[in-house]
Scaffold this active site. Structure first.
Site, PDB file in Angstrom:
ATOM      1  N   ASP A  86       1.003  -1.214   0.034  1.00 25.74           N
ATOM      2  CA  ASP A  86       0.134   0.087  -0.209  1.00 25.74           C
ATOM      3  C   ASP A  86       0.826   1.253   0.010  1.00 25.74           C
ATOM      4  O   ASP A  86       2.026   1.311   0.161  1.00 25.74           O
ATOM      5  CB  ASP A  86      -0.802   0.027   1.194  1.00 25.74           C
ATOM      6  N   ASP A 121      -3.531   7.171  -3.610  1.00 22.47           N
ATOM      7  CA  ASP A 121      -5.026   7.504  -3.917  1.00 22.47           C
ATOM      8  C   ASP A 121      -5.706   8.494  -2.947  1.00 22.47           C
ATOM      9  O   ASP A 121      -4.789   8.749  -1.862  1.00 22.47           O
ATOM     10  CB  ASP A 121      -5.927   6.530  -3.999  1.00 22.47           C
TER      11      ASP A 121
HETATM   12  N1  GUN Z   1      -6.463   1.051   3.271  1.00 19.21           N
HETATM   13  C1  GUN Z   1      -7.561   1.200   3.580  1.00 19.21           C
HETATM   14  N2  GUN Z   1      -8.460   2.093   2.822  1.00 19.21           N
HETATM   15  C2  GUN Z   1      -7.666   2.509   1.835  1.00 19.21           C
HETATM   16  C3  GUN Z   1      -7.792   3.405   0.623  1.00 19.21           C
HETATM   17  O1  GUN Z   1      -8.956   3.823   0.281  1.00 19.21           O
HETATM   18  N3  GUN Z   1      -6.736   3.514  -0.193  1.00 19.21           N
HETATM   19  C4  GUN Z   1      -5.607   2.749   0.206  1.00 19.21           C
HETATM   20  N4  GUN Z   1      -4.620   3.028  -0.709  1.00 19.21           N
HETATM   21  N5  GUN Z   1      -5.186   2.143   1.263  1.00 19.21           N
HETATM   22  C5  GUN Z   1      -6.366   1.887   1.979  1.00 19.21           C
END
Ligand code: GUN
Length: 620
Positions: A86, A121
């Site tokens: 992420d 995002d």
């Molecule tokens: N982890 C939990 N929600 C989100 C999200 O909306 N975007 C991202 N990139 N990671 C997340």
């Protein structure tokens, strides 16, 4: 996505990454590179195939960053399978602005060897105004498009849009058109935490139905087992969650239908990996670190157990029913199930022509099952079933055949429609053998124990004016291939053969040529080439057709299956597992076979088999 099995929007599939294949539906446990609550080996034993970690945390820590840059992410995490990273979006949502930009963050993920890298995002919260949420959708899209060049990593492009259906639709469409190969649904953690499952279902449906079916749909943060079945039913393929650790830290245990507090738990369930190792009292008294590890183990095990059940349900085609049952576990889930029912018309086209297991009828919410929905669509506005309808006399229909006497003395001497009555629905008697109609089991059946005695049907002096078997075949044809096709494909004079053992229809032919068979396993028609030709003449292009290019045509005419990349056009109304006509660009029939996808899905799947050919026009 390589589709293996399906039930409506739910699918068992395979997704390839540089470090291996992920079998879906599954969950990626969130692993904080600084803290290891459960070892990778233990996770693998539970069925873990992929993990997710945070590139932002790695980048900010000198040791982690250097390790990842020098030896790679997989070495750092001690896992040689698929790893998703992420971006730090969630951190920026929780803590405010972060110090890295989008391109920098994606480049870093790629450099350390992440299999699936997430862009930075913009996280929209449920309270955001429409205007603010739309700006976030647009900016998230811009950030995906600003990434240049070929990438060594699969890009994850989150679908945002807060609670607004039109924005989820917009975001899903925009992202599907980019080079994102992976589509997480973002901005839903607050809804999950507040058990706002109804809203969440709407978000998932609006995202899924507007996203490419070729790309996995991930639900960011959606790892509570009580909701996972519902999410998979609506098309979620992959979850990630830190819930197994978070709940463990709070002394809470995940169960398939809810959560329990260790303080109040008397006994561990026998299926739990904790069972026999600790008593609940011992665990309550253990040091917090040990307790957290043990509970996290239990929690993650529960999540994987639920996923196993969900996959099994998809294979069995009983996931809808499982979700219906489970929705009674909590009012939030029931409210969500009711919300899904509002979308039944949109979900129905993804359901297969038939399902094998019996359909249980509990109450009026069961009527919203996609199979009932399809039946209602078939009947409503159809002149054949209008006017004065008759109901089959009590007892003349036994699960699952009408009595011969009723057919001879009543049905065949009348021209009006007859229905079998189930609770709120009138089913045309001609469909009695089609699955799952043949298999509906309703509560009344068990409450009243009907006698199944065939009532006295007195001989009528009238003449026979129609043939039940032929009407049956024609009605099935209308149901499968469109109103009015039955008469065209099976004209008067069609010859019907029946099984001596069961009395059921087997084949229909004309002048010695087979038109179709009535399949024993689902009670529907399987077309032969002659039947296919007649259907082709009866229906305008592109109805019931899958059109292939010249490269493929010759092979399909010889009986080879049809693959998506050779398909140039198709009927958007194709029902999965229904027979379709395979034609070339001149509309010449090459083969008939079973569609593996709905017409809607064919539009966005880029690979895989789309028709399993049963009969073909040329010799091999
Ligand atoms: N982890 C939990 N929600 C989100 C999200 O909306 N975007 C991202 N990139 N990671 C997340």
């Amino acid at each position: 996505m390589d589709l293996i099995h399906r039930e409506g929007l739910a699918r068992v599939a395979k997704f390839s990454t540089p470090h291996g294949i992920i079998s879906t539906p599954t969950i990626m446990p969130v692993i904080n590179p600084n803290i290891r609550t459960i070892s990778i080996e233990d996770m693998k034993k539970m069925g873990m195939e992929a993990i997710i970690t945070n590139s932002y945390i790695i980048r900010r820590n000198d040791d982690l960053r250097n390790h990842a840059l020098e030896k790679g992410l997989h070495d750092l995490m001690g896992f040689d399978g698929p790893i998703m990273t992420d971006s730090g979006t969630f951190q920026s949502y929780v803590y405010g602005d972060i110090e890295y930009g989008n391109i920098e963050i994606v480049d870093f993920q790629e450099k350390i060897g992440s299999d699936i890298s997430t862009i930075l995002d913009i996280f929209s919260v449920p309270e955001d105004s429409h205007d603010k949420a739309e700006k976030a959708v647009d900016e998230t899209y811009r950030r995906m498009t600003e990434l240049s060049g070929e990438r060594q990593t699969i890009l994850a492009g989150p679908i945002q849009g807060s609670i607004y259906n039109d924005l989820r639709e917009k975001s899903a469409k925009l992202m599907s058109g980019t080079k994102a190969g992976y589509l997480p649904i973002g901005g839903v953690v607050p809804l999950l935490e507040q058990y706002r499952y109804g809203k969440l279902c709407e978000i998932i449906i609006n995202s899924k139905l507007n996203a490419s079916f070729d790309k996995p749909i991930h639900l960011f943060g959606g790892g509570h087992p009580m909701f996972m079945g519902m999410a998979v039913l609506l098309g979620v393929d992959i979850f990630d969650s830190a819930s197994y650790v978070k709940y463990a830290r709070d002394g809470r245990l995940l169960f398939q239908e809810g959560t329990r507090d260790l303080k109040e738990l008397m006994e561990f369930p026998m299926w739990s990996p904790i069972y026999g190792k600790y008593t609940s009292k011992e665990l309550r008294e253990s040091p917090v670190e040990e307790r957290t590890k043990v509970l996290a183990h239990h929690n993650l095990f529960t999540i994987f157990m639920e996923l196993k059940e969900i996959r099994e349900r998809i294979y069995e085609q009983t996931l809808w029913q499982y979700v219906e049952e489970k929705s009674r576990a909590h009012p939030a889930l029931y409210a969500a199930f009711k919300n899904i029912l509002k979308y039944k018309g949109k979900i129905e086209p993804f359901f297969e022509l038939y399902r094998k297991p019996p359909l249980y009828y509990f109450d009026e919410s069961s009527e919203c099952n996609p199979y009932f929905e399809r039946l209602k669509k078939f009947i409503s506005g159809n002149p054949r079933f209008e006017g004065q309808g008759n109901h089959v006399p009590e007892g003349a229909w036994q699960p699952s055949r009408l009595s011969g006497k009723f057919i001879k003395e009543q049905y065949e001497k009348s021209s009006s429609p007859y229905f079998i009555r189930w609770m709120g629905i009138d089913v045309p008697v001609e469909l009695e053998e089609a699955y799952p109609i043949e298999q509906i089991i309703d509560t009344a059946h068990y409450m009243e124990y009907p006698s199944h005695e065939v009532p006295e049907i007195s001989p009528s002096k009238k003449e026979k004016i129609r043939d039940f078997d032929l009407e049956k075949i024609r009605t099935l044809c209308d149901f499968q291939f469109g109103r009015g096709t039955g008469r065209e494909v099976f004209p008067d004079g069609s010859e019907i053969t029946k099984s001596r053992a069961t009395g059921r229809i087997r084949t229909v032919s004309m002048n010695g040529k087979f038109l179709a068979t009535m399949r024993a396993h689902d009670g529907f028609l399987g077309l032969n080439i002659e039947g296919g030709k007649r259907l082709l003449n009866a229906r305008k292009y592109p109805s019931n057709r899958v059109v292939v290019n010249e490269d493929s045509a010759e092979y399909n005419a010889k009986g080879y299956n049809v693959f998506r990349k050779f398909v140039i056009d198709f009927d958007p109304d194709i029902i999965p597992l229904n027979d379709v006509l395979v034609v070339d660009s001149e509309d010449t029939l090459l083969a008939v076979g079973r569609a593996m996808l709905s017409g809607i899905e064919m539009a966005t799947y880029s690979g895989g088999m789309v028709v399993s050919v049963n009969h073909h026009t040329k010799e091999r």
